[in-house]
Enzyme design. Structure first.
Site, PDB file in Angstrom:
ATOM      1  N   GLU A   1      75.306  21.635  24.294  1.00  0.00           N
ATOM      2  CA  GLU A   1      74.594  22.559  25.420  1.00  0.00           C
ATOM      3  C   GLU A   1      75.508  23.376  25.950  1.00  0.00           C
ATOM      4  O   GLU A   1      75.513  24.496  26.450  1.00  0.00           O
ATOM      5  CB  GLU A   1      73.710  21.666  26.046  1.00  0.00           C
TER       6      GLU A   1
ATOM      7  N   LYS B   1      66.584   8.485  27.807  1.00  0.00           N
ATOM      8  CA  LYS B   1      67.309   9.763  27.113  1.00  0.00           C
ATOM      9  C   LYS B   1      68.549   9.590  26.624  1.00  0.00           C
ATOM     10  O   LYS B   1      69.486   8.800  27.111  1.00  0.00           O
ATOM     11  CB  LYS B   1      67.256  10.622  28.511  1.00  0.00           C
TER      12      LYS B   1
ATOM     13  N   HIS C   1      61.770  33.243  11.475  1.00  0.00           N
ATOM     14  CA  HIS C   1      61.018  33.142  12.700  1.00  0.00           C
ATOM     15  C   HIS C   1      60.660  31.584  13.328  1.00  0.00           C
ATOM     16  O   HIS C   1      59.767  31.518  13.851  1.00  0.00           O
ATOM     17  CB  HIS C   1      59.736  33.872  12.523  1.00  0.00           C
TER      18      HIS C   1
END
Ligand code: ARG
Length: 472
Positions: free
Chosen positions: A304, A297, A164
């Site tokens: 992705e 960044k 979870h």
């Protein structure tokens, strides 16, 4: 159709047609723009067919020789980029046949004896896919090997295992990576199984009902290496099914979708692990990109994109399965739509696997960050419960005792292992000093020494098993 008529199919297929196709309809119905990549298998199929026709006395030795010579010339021309593909000639099959006839005359026109484009295209796609499956199997093995290498270097590195997405129990990073090796091993098995059904010969079914010529289908199957592991020719046994069946493409794409789903799950973890909040790993810069506005960044674009491309491949599966739904026997032009989804599935998979082999090879691991994270969230609570069970407490009661201990630790803002022995003994008098080994991450890891468990001894054994499996 005479050779110059075949050259100008736009005029008509035969005397039967009284008007030409518009350019739009020509473009709409033609497949040569994408099916030309089948040229090598198309020629291989034609050579096998011609050889069999000659052996059966259906065409002369001279015709056979001419066909071989012509197809050799065409092979060289296509390979050298000299071949002129014509939209007017609809597909790869008609383009090659028309050129053959141009080169060798009537012998070329005899090649299509006892054959239809329906059994021809089904054969071509199967031959092409068989070759691609072999390439994919190699790449799946490469990726398993890359994961095994990283796993082997990190057997003793501990990270929190989640359920979870909540900290559950400490696991070895090597063990974690081996979960993906299992997935990829199943993918390999699935492709091996799919390959058996891909590797069957439709040729000889002709348009739909078989043919009046005395063909030797087994000879063609052998020539094209469509044989099983005992060398038995694998031949489609019903002509109607043979020309219309695309199950093999669907099940391949289903297997490919699962590969992508596994890559997608791995990608999701890489992305999470790379984020500042985890800081568990890094992938080499060449698989990341910067931001045009935020100078700090470094984005995990490759994982992705792989996660995103999973949607593309699953989409192809939907396209193919929907394509077949409701098609009456036998061949229908619908089936021309099988190619682009199938081709793109293979291309996407090959690129993705190649990139992942390279990327996993360059993975760097921040073991300290992983361990620090494993120390949060009371990952060894189950170990404390198991400890009490070994002292004779029923598991359910032990579970309750530990819940109280965790609650106290939470209030104090410390880990279970940081509670003084006296405090722990307050929850149960049988807790002794040896509990601290049990509460440590490493003690927890070592204790899970059952088959398939995360103890380093088990992980080592699994790596050895996988290496032996892959090397055979
Ligand atoms: N280009 C066609 C395809 O990809 C070849 C088979 C055409 N057969 C036919 N009867 N129109 O399916």
């Amino acid at each position: 159709m005479s050779s110059n008529q075949l050259d100008q199919k736009s005029k008509a297929w035969s005397a039967l047609f009284s008007e030409p196709m518009s350019d739009l309809v020509k473009r709409y119905t033609s497949s040569v723009a994408f099916d030309q990549r089948l040229w090598q298998v198309d020629i291989a199929g034609s050579l096998a067919h011609a050889d069999m026709l000659a052996a059966q006395g259906i065409i002369s030795a001279q015709d056979h020789q001419d066909i071989q010579k012509g197809l050799e010339q065409i092979t060289q021309d296509i390979a050298a980029g000299r071949f002129e593909w014509q939209l007017d000639l609809e597909d790869v099959h008609l383009n090659i046949e028309a050129r053959l006839t141009q080169l060798v005359g009537d012998s070329g026109k005899r090649l299509h004896t006892g054959r239809s484009r329906n059994d021809q295209v089904a054969t071509d796609v199967r031959l092409w896919l068989r070759g691609e499956i072999d390439v994919l199997q190699g790449l799946l093995t490469d990726l398993q090997r890359a994961l095994l290498d990283v796993a082997e270097r990190h057997i003793d590195v501990i990270l929190p295992g989640f359920t979870h997405l909540q900290v559950a129990q400490p696991v070895s990073f090597g063990h974690h990576l081996l979960a993906y090796v299992e997935m990829l091993a199943r993918d390999t098995e699935r492709l091996t199984d799919v390959r058996k059904r891909v590797n069957r010969l439709p040729l000889g079914s002709a348009a739909l009902a078989g043919t009046t010529y005395p063909l030797d289908r087994a000879r063609v199957a052998r020539a094209l290496n469509m044989v099983d592991e005992h060398g038995e020719p694998q031949i489609c046994q019903n002509s109607l099914d043979a020309v219309s069946d695309r199950d093999f493409a669907i099940e391949f794409t289903a297997a490919a979708s699962l590969v992508m789903v596994h890559i997608s799950r791995l990608s999701e973890e890489l992305i999470l692990w790379m984020s500042q909040n985890f800081g568990f790993i890094n992938i080499p810069d060449r698989f990341t990109t910067g931001s045009s506005i935020m100078p700090q960044k470094k984005n995990p674009d490759v994982p992705e994109l792989a996660r995103g491309k999973t949607g593309r491949v699953v989409g192809h599966l939907m396209a193919l399965i929907t394509l077949m739904k409701g098609q009456p026997l036998a061949y229908n032009k619908d089936n021309q739509e099988d190619k682009e989804p199938l081709f793109d599935t293979v291309d996407t998979l090959k690129d993705t696997l190649r990139i992942f082999v390279d990327m996993m090879g360059g993975l760097t691991v921040n073991a300290a960050a992983m361990e620090k994270a494993a120390l949060k969230g009371y990952a060894t609570a189950t170990d404390l419960a198991d400890y009490m069970v070994k002292k004779g407490l029923p598991f359910r009661d032990a579970h309750e005792v530990v819940a109280h201990a965790v609650k106290t630790a939470q209030v104090l803002g410390v880990d279970l292992a940081e509670l003084p022995l006296a405090t722990l003994q307050g929850f149960h008098p049988q807790i002794e000093a040896d509990v601290f080994e049990v509460l440590s991450l490493r003690g927890s890891l070592n204790a899970r020494n059952t088959l398939g468990g995360t103890a380093p001894a088990q992980v080592k054994a699994q790596i050895a098993r996988h290496r032996a499996r892959i090397s055979t």
